[in-house]
Design a protein around this motif. Structure first.
Motif, mmCIF file in Angstrom:
data_model
loop_
_atom_site.group_PDB
_atom_site.id
_atom_site.type_symbol
_atom_site.label_atom_id
_atom_site.label_comp_id
_atom_site.label_asym_id
_atom_site.label_seq_id
_atom_site.Cartn_x
_atom_site.Cartn_y
_atom_site.Cartn_z
ATOM 1 N N VAL A 37 -5.264 12.046 6.016
ATOM 2 C CA VAL A 37 -6.444 11.465 6.658
ATOM 3 C C VAL A 37 -6.099 10.117 7.290
ATOM 4 O O VAL A 37 -6.510 9.820 8.413
ATOM 5 C CB VAL A 37 -7.598 11.314 5.643
ATOM 6 N N ALA A 38 -5.332 9.296 6.568
ATOM 7 C CA ALA A 38 -5.060 7.944 7.048
ATOM 8 C C ALA A 38 -3.994 7.937 8.142
ATOM 9 O O ALA A 38 -4.241 7.488 9.261
ATOM 10 C CB ALA A 38 -4.618 7.063 5.878
ATOM 11 N N VAL A 39 -2.826 8.453 7.821
ATOM 12 C CA VAL A 39 -1.692 8.306 8.745
ATOM 13 C C VAL A 39 -1.764 9.317 9.891
ATOM 14 O O VAL A 39 -1.576 8.967 11.054
ATOM 15 C CB VAL A 39 -0.356 8.443 7.977
ATOM 16 N N GLY A 87 -4.468 10.881 10.754
ATOM 17 C CA GLY A 87 -5.767 10.814 11.415
ATOM 18 C C GLY A 87 -6.558 12.109 11.348
ATOM 19 O O GLY A 87 -7.403 12.365 12.206
ATOM 20 N N VAL A 143 -4.907 11.413 1.126
ATOM 21 C CA VAL A 143 -5.013 10.072 1.708
ATOM 22 C C VAL A 143 -4.059 9.951 2.902
ATOM 23 O O VAL A 143 -4.421 9.443 3.964
ATOM 24 C CB VAL A 143 -4.702 8.979 0.657
ATOM 25 N N LEU A 170 -8.472 6.503 -3.014
ATOM 26 C CA LEU A 170 -8.737 5.145 -2.542
ATOM 27 C C LEU A 170 -9.080 4.228 -3.713
ATOM 28 O O LEU A 170 -8.619 3.080 -3.781
ATOM 29 C CB LEU A 170 -9.888 5.160 -1.519
ATOM 30 N N LEU A 175 -9.915 12.219 -1.773
ATOM 31 C CA LEU A 175 -9.820 11.024 -0.920
ATOM 32 C C LEU A 175 -10.440 9.823 -1.625
ATOM 33 O O LEU A 175 -9.828 8.752 -1.721
ATOM 34 C CB LEU A 175 -10.531 11.290 0.415
ATOM 35 N N LEU A 208 0.786 3.963 -2.807
ATOM 36 C CA LEU A 208 0.479 5.333 -2.386
ATOM 37 C C LEU A 208 1.460 6.323 -3.007
ATOM 38 O O LEU A 208 1.076 7.403 -3.460
ATOM 39 C CB LEU A 208 0.541 5.401 -0.857
ATOM 40 N N VAL A 253 0.828 -1.203 0.000
ATOM 41 C CA VAL A 253 0.000 0.000 0.000
ATOM 42 C C VAL A 253 0.866 1.258 0.000
ATOM 43 O O VAL A 253 0.540 2.246 -0.661
ATOM 44 C CB VAL A 253 -1.009 -0.028 1.167
ATOM 45 N N ASN A 254 2.013 1.208 0.698
ATOM 46 C CA ASN A 254 2.898 2.376 0.684
ATOM 47 C C ASN A 254 3.494 2.604 -0.695
ATOM 48 O O ASN A 254 3.632 3.732 -1.158
ATOM 49 C CB ASN A 254 4.023 2.198 1.706
ATOM 50 N N ILE A 256 -11.882 15.346 7.652
ATOM 51 C CA ILE A 256 -12.001 16.023 6.356
ATOM 52 C C ILE A 256 -11.774 17.532 6.548
ATOM 53 O O ILE A 256 -11.057 18.172 5.768
ATOM 54 C CB ILE A 256 -13.400 15.768 5.750
#
Lengths: 213, 174
Positions: free
Chosen positions: B133-135, B137, B130, B162, B158, B119, B115-116, B140
């Protein structure tokens, strides 16, 4: 990015709700049917006295009913195929009703029409027109069905593509059936069958690539 | 049922649902890889791919249908797909998944994951959203503030990001 991170991103995207395959099919089909109808009226047109003939020609009624039945059942089938884990067997069995009815009609035809006439009924007057028109009328519905299935998650992309082709072929055949004066089940079996099978094969080929997810 | 609430737009329920699915999916992925005689270290990549598919294809689940046949059909499809890409053609019996439901496994620590890699290949706009928001946290709103974007643009980036990740997973090593 860890799995927990990915989950955080996925739930942040929860507001985005894609259309279900059913809604996608409905939306894509409206313009596709319009295109098919425009082609139909531009090139073919309605058979003269179609409504009056319905009352006196059971072969015509059967031909129309069969193509509509095939379209309705194959639409159900592809919506099932688009859903992972859904049971497709019942619909597939129901769908087998269409060829079974056609074989039965062929039997009745072979009993009521003298053998010397069989060849003429089978070849008819419009075999080439039938083979060309049904795929032409089916083209836009096929694109629509394949695009709608992309919203789905078919476990077997080629099969789902073939289903989309079957559906589009049936829609094309239903339209063509209101134009073509060849009503014998022999003619329908041979030429409609061939034309629809061709569209289904195209659907399978395209679907195998386009519908992977 | 969490999925019902999640489909109604409850993000918290949705997150809880995905978190509760991860361990059983991890067990299933490990089992699938082991079954094919392959390294179980790839399992986390497969788990992430399944979660992405669950998310992007959740519209194919009908509210009236049972949840677990749907989930396992997706998991099975993705596991088989992952094995095929790694050069194996296998037919996995569904019973394997049912059994793996009982297990509970923790997420391993991975240094390099698919995934990295995927990405890094995204367009910068999608990648930044992404990641934040993901890493980090970020919500929006926070992401919109930090990147000086509108909330709508963050949402679109986003979602596109994804969806693009799912495609990269599928196309990898093909």
């Amino acid at each position: 990015m860890k799995t927990g991170d990915l989950i955080r991103a996925l739930s942040a995207d929860a507001d985005f709700r894609p259309a279900s395959p059913r809604r996608a099919l409905r939306q894509a089909l409206a313009p596709a049917i319009a295109i098919a109808l425009a082609l139909y009226f531009a090139i073919l047109g309605v058979r003269p006295h179609l409504l009056a003939l319905l009352g006196e020609n059971p072969r015509l009624v059967f031909k129309l009913a069969l193509t509509f039945l095939l379209a309705a059942l194959s639409a159900r089938l592809i919506l099932r195929l688009a859903r992972p884990g859904a049971d497709t067997r019942a619909v597939a069995l129901l769908l087998a009703l269409a060829p079974a009815l056609l074989v039965a009609a062929d039997l009745v035809e072979s009993l009521t029409v003298p053998a010397a006439e069989w060849g003429r009924q089978l070849i008819g007057h419009n075999a080439v027109s039938c083979l060309a028109s049904i795929p032409l009328l089916a083209a836009a519905p096929l694109v629509a069905a394949l695009l709608a299935l992309r919203h789905g998650a078919p476990e077997h992309p080629a099969l789902a593509g073939a289903g989309a082709g079957l559906f589009a072929g049936a829609v094309g055949a239903a339209l063509y059936a209101t134009h073509c004066p060849d009503d014998s089940p022999f003619f329908v079996t041979a030429w409609y069958g061939l034309a629809i099978a061709f569209v289904a094969a195209v659907g399978a080929l395209v679907g195998a690539r386009l519908l992977r997810w | 049922m969490l999925m019902r609430a999640a489909m109604a737009g409850d993000a918290a329920c949705y997150q809880q649902l995905l978190r509760s699915l991860a361990p059983t999916l991890r067990a299933a992925a490990r089992r699938g890889l082991a079954h094919a005689g392959m390294a179980e270290t790839d399992a986390e990549d497969v788990v992430q791919e399944i979660l992405l598919a669950v998310h992007l294809k959740r519209q194919t689940w009908e509210k009236t249908a049972p949840f677990s046949p749907w989930l396992w059909a997706i998991a099975r499809h993705k596991i088989i797909d992952a094995l095929r890409r790694r050069g194996r053609r296998v037919d996995l019996p569904i019973e394997d998944f049912a059994e793996s439901l009982k297990q509970d496994e923790a997420e391993p620590n991975m240094l390099v994951s698919d995934v990295n890699r995927h990405l890094d290949e995204l367009p910068p706009g999608q990648r930044n959203v992404v990641r934040i928001v993901a890493v980090d946290g970020a919500s929006i709103d926070e992401a919109a503030g930090r990147l000086a974007m509108t909330k709508g643009a963050v949402r679109v980036a986003l979602h596109r990001g994804l969806a693009a990740l799912a495609v990269k997973f599928r196309m990898a090593d093909a």
